[in-house]
Design an enzyme around this catalytic site. Structure first.
Site, PDB file in Angstrom:
ATOM      1  N   HIS A   1       0.836  -1.201   0.000  1.00  0.00           N
ATOM      2  CA  HIS A   1       0.000   0.000   0.000  1.00  0.00           C
ATOM      3  C   HIS A   1       0.872   1.253   0.000  1.00  0.00           C
ATOM      4  O   HIS A   1       2.116   1.159  -0.061  1.00  0.00           O
ATOM      5  CB  HIS A   1      -1.015  -0.021   1.149  1.00  0.00           C
ATOM      6  CG  HIS A   1      -0.415  -0.077   2.532  1.00  0.00           C
ATOM      7  ND1 HIS A   1       0.492   0.840   2.983  1.00  0.00           N
ATOM      8  CD2 HIS A   1      -0.594  -0.964   3.554  1.00  0.00           C
ATOM      9  CE1 HIS A   1       0.843   0.555   4.224  1.00  0.00           C
ATOM     10  NE2 HIS A   1       0.208  -0.557   4.595  1.00  0.00           N
TER      11      HIS A   1
ATOM     12  N   HIS B   1       4.079   1.416   2.222  1.00  0.00           N
ATOM     13  CA  HIS B   1       5.245   0.675   1.719  1.00  0.00           C
ATOM     14  C   HIS B   1       5.881   1.448   0.552  1.00  0.00           C
ATOM     15  O   HIS B   1       7.103   1.543   0.451  1.00  0.00           O
ATOM     16  CB  HIS B   1       4.831  -0.724   1.223  1.00  0.00           C
ATOM     17  CG  HIS B   1       4.083  -1.531   2.236  1.00  0.00           C
ATOM     18  ND1 HIS B   1       2.805  -1.991   2.026  1.00  0.00           N
ATOM     19  CD2 HIS B   1       4.424  -1.932   3.483  1.00  0.00           C
ATOM     20  CE1 HIS B   1       2.400  -2.666   3.092  1.00  0.00           C
ATOM     21  NE2 HIS B   1       3.361  -2.638   3.987  1.00  0.00           N
TER      22      HIS B   1
ATOM     23  N   CYS C   1       0.815 -12.132  22.273  1.00  0.00           N
ATOM     24  CA  CYS C   1      -0.136 -11.672  21.248  1.00  0.00           C
ATOM     25  C   CYS C   1       0.238 -12.381  19.945  1.00  0.00           C
ATOM     26  O   CYS C   1       1.351 -12.210  19.432  1.00  0.00           O
ATOM     27  CB  CYS C   1      -0.060 -10.155  21.063  1.00  0.00           C
ATOM     28  SG  CYS C   1      -1.048  -9.611  19.656  1.00  0.00           S
TER      29      CYS C   1
ATOM     30  N   CYS D   1       1.022  -9.936  16.996  1.00  0.00           N
ATOM     31  CA  CYS D   1       2.362  -9.318  17.004  1.00  0.00           C
ATOM     32  C   CYS D   1       3.463 -10.364  17.026  1.00  0.00           C
ATOM     33  O   CYS D   1       4.648 -10.030  16.844  1.00  0.00           O
ATOM     34  CB  CYS D   1       2.552  -8.444  18.239  1.00  0.00           C
ATOM     35  SG  CYS D   1       1.381  -7.116  18.387  1.00  0.00           S
TER      36      CYS D   1
ATOM     37  N   CYS E   1      -3.466  -5.583  23.671  1.00  0.00           N
ATOM     38  CA  CYS E   1      -2.387  -5.140  22.789  1.00  0.00           C
ATOM     39  C   CYS E   1      -2.957  -4.006  21.940  1.00  0.00           C
ATOM     40  O   CYS E   1      -4.049  -4.130  21.381  1.00  0.00           O
ATOM     41  CB  CYS E   1      -1.938  -6.311  21.913  1.00  0.00           C
ATOM     42  SG  CYS E   1      -1.536  -5.848  20.229  1.00  0.00           S
TER      43      CYS E   1
ATOM     44  N   HIS F   1      -3.563  -4.772  18.025  1.00  0.00           N
ATOM     45  CA  HIS F   1      -4.588  -5.717  17.583  1.00  0.00           C
ATOM     46  C   HIS F   1      -5.880  -5.642  18.387  1.00  0.00           C
ATOM     47  O   HIS F   1      -6.865  -6.300  18.047  1.00  0.00           O
ATOM     48  CB  HIS F   1      -4.029  -7.154  17.589  1.00  0.00           C
ATOM     49  CG  HIS F   1      -2.919  -7.325  16.601  1.00  0.00           C
ATOM     50  ND1 HIS F   1      -1.596  -7.114  16.922  1.00  0.00           N
ATOM     51  CD2 HIS F   1      -2.947  -7.620  15.277  1.00  0.00           C
ATOM     52  CE1 HIS F   1      -0.857  -7.292  15.844  1.00  0.00           C
ATOM     53  NE2 HIS F   1      -1.650  -7.593  14.828  1.00  0.00           N
TER      54      HIS F   1
ATOM     55  N   LYS G   1      -5.644   6.451  10.214  1.00  0.00           N
ATOM     56  CA  LYS G   1      -4.698   5.364   9.934  1.00  0.00           C
ATOM     57  C   LYS G   1      -5.318   4.463   8.865  1.00  0.00           C
ATOM     58  O   LYS G   1      -6.533   4.214   8.908  1.00  0.00           O
ATOM     59  CB  LYS G   1      -4.516   4.580  11.240  1.00  0.00           C
ATOM     60  CG  LYS G   1      -3.395   3.622  11.216  1.00  0.00           C
ATOM     61  CD  LYS G   1      -3.193   2.991  12.590  1.00  0.00           C
ATOM     62  CE  LYS G   1      -2.195   1.852  12.409  1.00  0.00           C
ATOM     63  NZ  LYS G   1      -1.998   1.075  13.598  1.00  0.00           N
TER      64      LYS G   1
ATOM     65  N   LYS H   1      -8.388  -1.675   6.653  1.00  0.00           N
ATOM     66  CA  LYS H   1      -9.350  -2.303   5.756  1.00  0.00           C
ATOM     67  C   LYS H   1     -10.770  -1.949   6.157  1.00  0.00           C
ATOM     68  O   LYS H   1     -11.629  -1.729   5.309  1.00  0.00           O
ATOM     69  CB  LYS H   1      -9.182  -3.826   5.795  1.00  0.00           C
ATOM     70  CG  LYS H   1      -8.155  -4.328   4.816  1.00  0.00           C
ATOM     71  CD  LYS H   1      -8.244  -5.824   4.690  1.00  0.00           C
ATOM     72  CE  LYS H   1      -7.050  -6.347   3.905  1.00  0.00           C
ATOM     73  NZ  LYS H   1      -6.838  -7.762   4.080  1.00  0.00           N
TER      74      LYS H   1
HETATM   75  N1  MSP Z   1       8.513  -7.318   8.220  1.00  0.00           N
HETATM   76  C1  MSP Z   1       8.645  -6.226   9.095  1.00  0.00           C
HETATM   77  C2  MSP Z   1       9.941  -5.489   8.838  1.00  0.00           C
HETATM   78  C3  MSP Z   1      11.174  -6.332   8.977  1.00  0.00           C
HETATM   79  S1  MSP Z   1      12.605  -5.430   8.557  1.00  0.00           S
HETATM   80  C4  MSP Z   1      13.880  -6.397   9.020  1.00  0.00           C
HETATM   81  C5  MSP Z   1       7.492  -5.257   8.889  1.00  0.00           C
HETATM   82  N2  MSP Z   1       6.851  -5.336   7.725  1.00  0.00           N
HETATM   83  S2  MSP Z   1       5.623  -4.377   7.294  1.00  0.00           S
HETATM   84  O1  MSP Z   1       5.116  -4.923   6.054  1.00  0.00           O
HETATM   85  O2  MSP Z   1       4.686  -4.255   8.349  1.00  0.00           O
HETATM   86  O3  MSP Z   1       6.253  -3.021   6.943  1.00  0.00           O
HETATM   87  C6  MSP Z   1       6.378  -2.000   7.897  1.00  0.00           C
HETATM   88  C7  MSP Z   1       6.971  -0.810   7.187  1.00  0.00           C
HETATM   89  O4  MSP Z   1       6.142  -0.427   6.061  1.00  0.00           O
HETATM   90  C8  MSP Z   1       7.053   0.458   8.014  1.00  0.00           C
HETATM   91  O5  MSP Z   1       8.161   0.488   8.880  1.00  0.00           O
HETATM   92  C9  MSP Z   1       7.142   1.486   6.904  1.00  0.00           C
HETATM   93  O6  MSP Z   1       8.391   1.439   6.304  1.00  0.00           O
HETATM   94  C10 MSP Z   1       6.104   0.976   5.927  1.00  0.00           C
HETATM   95  N3  MSP Z   1       4.761   1.447   6.288  1.00  0.00           N
HETATM   96  C11 MSP Z   1       3.675   0.670   6.570  1.00  0.00           C
HETATM   97  N4  MSP Z   1       2.604   1.495   6.791  1.00  0.00           N
HETATM   98  C12 MSP Z   1       2.983   2.781   6.684  1.00  0.00           C
HETATM   99  C13 MSP Z   1       2.308   4.022   6.724  1.00  0.00           C
HETATM  100  N5  MSP Z   1       1.026   4.134   6.946  1.00  0.00           N
HETATM  101  N6  MSP Z   1       3.031   5.142   6.502  1.00  0.00           N
HETATM  102  C14 MSP Z   1       4.383   5.096   6.233  1.00  0.00           C
HETATM  103  N7  MSP Z   1       5.035   3.943   6.178  1.00  0.00           N
HETATM  104  C15 MSP Z   1       4.404   2.768   6.460  1.00  0.00           C
HETATM  105  O7  MSP Z   1       7.269  -4.445   9.775  1.00  0.00           O
END
Ligand code: MSP
Length: 543
Positions: free
Chosen positions: A20, A23, A128, A131, A145, A148, A297, A300
Site C-alpha cells: 500500500h 510501503h 499476542c 504481534c 495489545c 490488535h 490510519k 481495511k
Molecule cells: N517485516 C517487518 C519489517 C522487517 S525489517 C527487518 C514489517 N513489515 S511491514 O510490512 O509491516 O512493513 C512495515 C513498514 O512499512 C514500516 O516500517 C514502513 O516502512 C512501511 N509502512 C507501513 N505502513 C505505513 C504508513 N502508513 N506510513 C508510512 N510507512 C508505512 O514491519
C-alpha cells in the site's frame, strides 16, 4: 572507482497483505536517498525485499486455502512488480525464504549461541499472536495489545532466550557517542528513554509444536527462529556476509530506512545482535512517520487503504514521487488526500516549474528561433543579471538538506530557486526588451541565464523526479548519455549550455489537472479502496 560508499535498505515487507501507500513511501524515500548519493559521487547499493516467515503468513495462507510458500511467492511478486511502477531502482530483492539467507541466519545464531549469549529457559507470559511476541503487563492498554485490540493469551513454554540485557549499557553509550545513529533526534530520544528501563532478554525461538513455518534453530531441531531474529539478518545476508565482496564494500555505510512502528527491533535488537555476533554495527537508522489517509490510519475496515499503483496510474510516477517527498516532513506523520496531491501538482509542478520551463523556451523560440545566445558579460555585470550565485545557493542548500534526509527541505531549496527565476522574468520583462533592437544583447543575456537556471533545476530534481529530469535535459540538448544524471560537481559550473545550441519548442512537463473533472470522476470511482485492483500495470497520468 568511487571512494565513498553508501548502502540503503527498506524494511523487508510482510507478505500477509498487498503493498500500500506506506510501503511505497519508504521504498521511494530510500530510492530518492540512493539517487541523491549517486549524484553526490557515492557508489551505492540499495536493498529491499520481503519478510516471509512467521504466524502472520501462515494465517494469511490458510485464509486463502494455500500453502505459506505459494502464498509468499504470490505476494512477494506484487512487491517486486511495484518497484518499476514507482521507478524505484533496487540492486537486489531479498526474500527470507532464499536459501542463502537461511544459511546466514543459522550461522549468526550459531555464533551467538557458541559465545554463550543464548540460553534455554521456561517462560510463562502474555503472548499476542498478531504481534508474534510476548507482552509485559505495563505495555498493554486496558489489558489489550494496542495494535490488535485483543487480550494476549497466557502461554507457558520452554524457549531460547538472547541475553540482550548484557548489552544495554553498551547500546546506550553507542547511541550517545554517535549522534546520527538514529535520526531524526526525536526517535533517538524515544529509544534512549526506553533504555532507561531494564531490558528484558529476547525470546528468539518458537516451538515447532506451535509453528513450523520458520528457520530451524541450528542447535535444536524442535524449534524455529523468531521472525524478527530471522528478518533483521537480511541486511547482511543480502550482501553475502561474512566473506562476500559486497559485504566488505558496503556494510560500513549501511543506513536503514524504517517507519516509527519498527524502531524497537531496529534500534535495540539489531545493534545488540550485531554486537553479540562480533559484526560491525550498522551506520544509522532513518526513521519516518506514518501516512494517514484522509486523517485516519489506513485500515481495511475504514476502507482507506490506498493502492500506490492506482495513484501512479492516475497522476503519473514523478508527480506521485514529488508529492510524497514534498508533503511529508521526514520523521512526522502526514496526511494523504486527493485534494492535496492535485493541489501540489497544479501549483508546484504545472504552475511553478512547468510554466517556467515552457515560458523560457517559448520566448527563446519567439525571439531567437530557439538559438541560445551568448550572454554579454559586461551587461550581465552592469545590470546584475547573473543567476549564478542563486543557483549555487540552491545547490548548497539542496545538498545539505538531502544529506540529512530532509527531503521536503531539499525540494524547497529547488523551488525557492524556481521562484527566484519566475520573479526574474517579471522584473526583466523580456517581452518589453524584445520591442527594441538595441536591447537584444540584454534579452540574450536574460534568456541565457534562465536556460542555465533550468539546466541546474533539471539536475537537482533527478533523485526525486528522474523522468522529468531526463525530459528537461533532452529538450535542453544536455542529455547525459549512459549514466543518465549529472553529479552535483558536474552540475555546479555555471555556463555549460553552449551558445548556438538550437533548443526545440518544449513539450508540456506537467498537464494541469482539471479539479472539477476529478471531483466528478471521484464521485464514480474513489482512489482509496479496500479491495485493490489486481492488475499491476502502470498507465498514463490523467490529462
Ligand atoms: N517485516 C517487518 C519489517 C522487517 S525489517 C527487518 C514489517 N513489515 S511491514 O510490512 O509491516 O512493513 C512495515 C513498514 O512499512 C514500516 O516500517 C514502513 O516502512 C512501511 N509502512 C507501513 N505502513 C505505513 C504508513 N502508513 N506510513 C508510512 N510507512 C508505512 O514491519
Amino acid at each position: 572507482m568511487k571512494s565513498k560508499k553508501q548502502f540503503f535498505t527498506t524494511p523487508i515487507y510482510y507478505v500477509n497483505a498487498k503493498p500500500h501507500l506506506g510501503h511505497a513511501y519508504t521504498s521511494i524515500a530510500a530510492d530518492v536517498a540512493t539517487r541523491f548519493k549517486q549524484i553526490d559521487d557515492y557508489e551505492t547499493f540499495f536493498l529491499t525485499g520481503t519478510d516471509e516467515h512467521g504466524d502472520k503468513i501462515v494465517q494469511a495462507a490458510q485464509q486463502q486455502g494455500t500453502t505459506p510458500k505459494e502464498y509468499a511467492d504470490n505476494i512477494s511478486k506484487l512487491f517486486q512488480d511495484l518497484l518499476p511502477v514507482l521507478n524505484v531502482k533496487n540492486n537486489h530483492f531479498i526474500r527470507t525464504t532464499d536459501p542463502d539467507h537461511i544459511q546466514v541466519v543459522k550461522d549468526v545464531l550459531s555464533k551467538i549461541y557458541d559465545s554463550g549469549d543464548i540460553y534455554f529457559s521456561s517462560y510463562e507470559g502474555l503472548y499476542c499472536f498478531g504481534c508474534e511476541r510476548f507482552y509485559q503487563e505495563r505495555e498493554l492498554v486496558d489489558g489489550k495489545c494496542q495494535d490488535h485490540g485483543v487480550e494476549p493469551e497466557l502461554i507457558k513454554e520452554s524457549n531460547y532466550f538472547f541475553k540482550m540485557s548484557k548489552y544495554q549499557e553498551w547500546l546506550i553509550n553507542h547511541i550517545k557517542a554517535n549522534p546520527d545513529f538514529i535520526q531524526p533526534a526525536q526517535y533517538k530520544n524515544e529509544i534512549l528513554s526506553f533504555l532507561k528501563e531494564p531490558l528484558e532478554d529476547l525470546c528468539i525461538s518458537r516451538p515447532k509444536s506451535r509453528l513450523t513455518w520458520g528457520i530451524t534453530l541450528p542447535f535444536d531441531e524442535d524449534y524455529v527462529t523468531y521472525v524478527w531474529f530471522d528478518a533483521l539478518v537480511n541486511y547482511i545476508s543480502a550482501l553475502g556476509y561474512p566473506d562476500g565482496k559486497l559485504f566488505k564494500k558496503f556494510w560500513p555505510g549501511a543506513r536503514h530506512f524504517v517507519a516509527k512502528d519498527i524502531i524497537k527491533p531496529h534500534g535495540i535488537y539489531w545493534p545488540i545482535m550485531l554486537k553479540a555476533a562480533g559484526i560491525q554495527i550498522y551506520n544509522g537508522l532513518n526513521v519516518h512517520g506514518f501516512w494517514n489517509v484522509k486523517g485516519s490510519k489506513m485500515s481495511k475496515s475504514i476502507g482507506n487503504v490506498t493502492d500506490p499503483i492506482q495513484v501512479t496510474n492516475k497522476y503519473g510516477i514523478d508527480p506521485f514521487r514529488y508529492f510524497l517527498m514534498r508533503e511529508m516532513v521526514f520523521g512526522l506523520d502526514a496526511n494523504f488526500t486527493e485534494e492535496t496531491i492535485v493541489s501540489r501538482i497544479n501549483s508546484d509542478l504545472a504552475n511553478d516549474l512547468g510554466n517556467l520551463f515552457s515560458r523560457v523556451l517559448s520566448m527563446n523560440h519567439r525571439y531567437f528561433t530557439g538559438e541560445v545566445k551568448e550572454p554579454d558579460a559586461e551587461i550581465e555585470k552592469q545590470k546584475n543579471l547573473s543567476l549564478a550565485s542563486d543557483a549555487k545557493k540552491a545547490i548548497d542548500k539542496f545538498r545539505q538538506a538531502m544529506s540529512l534526509c530532509e527531503f521536503h527541505k531539499g525540494v524547497e531549496a529547488i523551488w525557492q530557486f524556481i521562484s527566484i527565476m519566475n520573479k526574474y522574468i517579471d522584473t526583466t520583462a523580456p517581452w518589453t526588451l524584445a520591442k527594441d533592437d538595441a536591447n537584444i544583447p540584454i534579452l540574450g543575456t536574460v534568456l541565457y541565464n534562465l536556460i542555465e537556471g533550468l539546466r541546474v533545476v533539471s539536475c537537482l530534481i533527478y533523485p526525486i523526479m528522474p523522468q522529468t529530469s531526463l525530459k528537461m535535459q533532452k529538450t535542453l540538448c544536455m542529455e547525459k548519455g549512459e549514466k543518465g544524471f549529472y553529479t552535483l560537481k558536474e552540475t555546479f559550473p555555471w555556463g555549460q549550455i553552449k551558445k548556438g545550441t538550437i533548443i526545440a519548442k518544449p513539450d508540456i512537463l506537467f498537464p494541469r489537472i482539471d479539479t472539477d473533472k476529478i471531483k466528478s470522476k471521484n464521485h464514480k470511482k474513489k482512489l482509496a479502496v479496500s479491495n485493490f485492483d489486481k492488475s499491476v500495470t502502470p498507465g498514463n497520468p490523467v490529462k
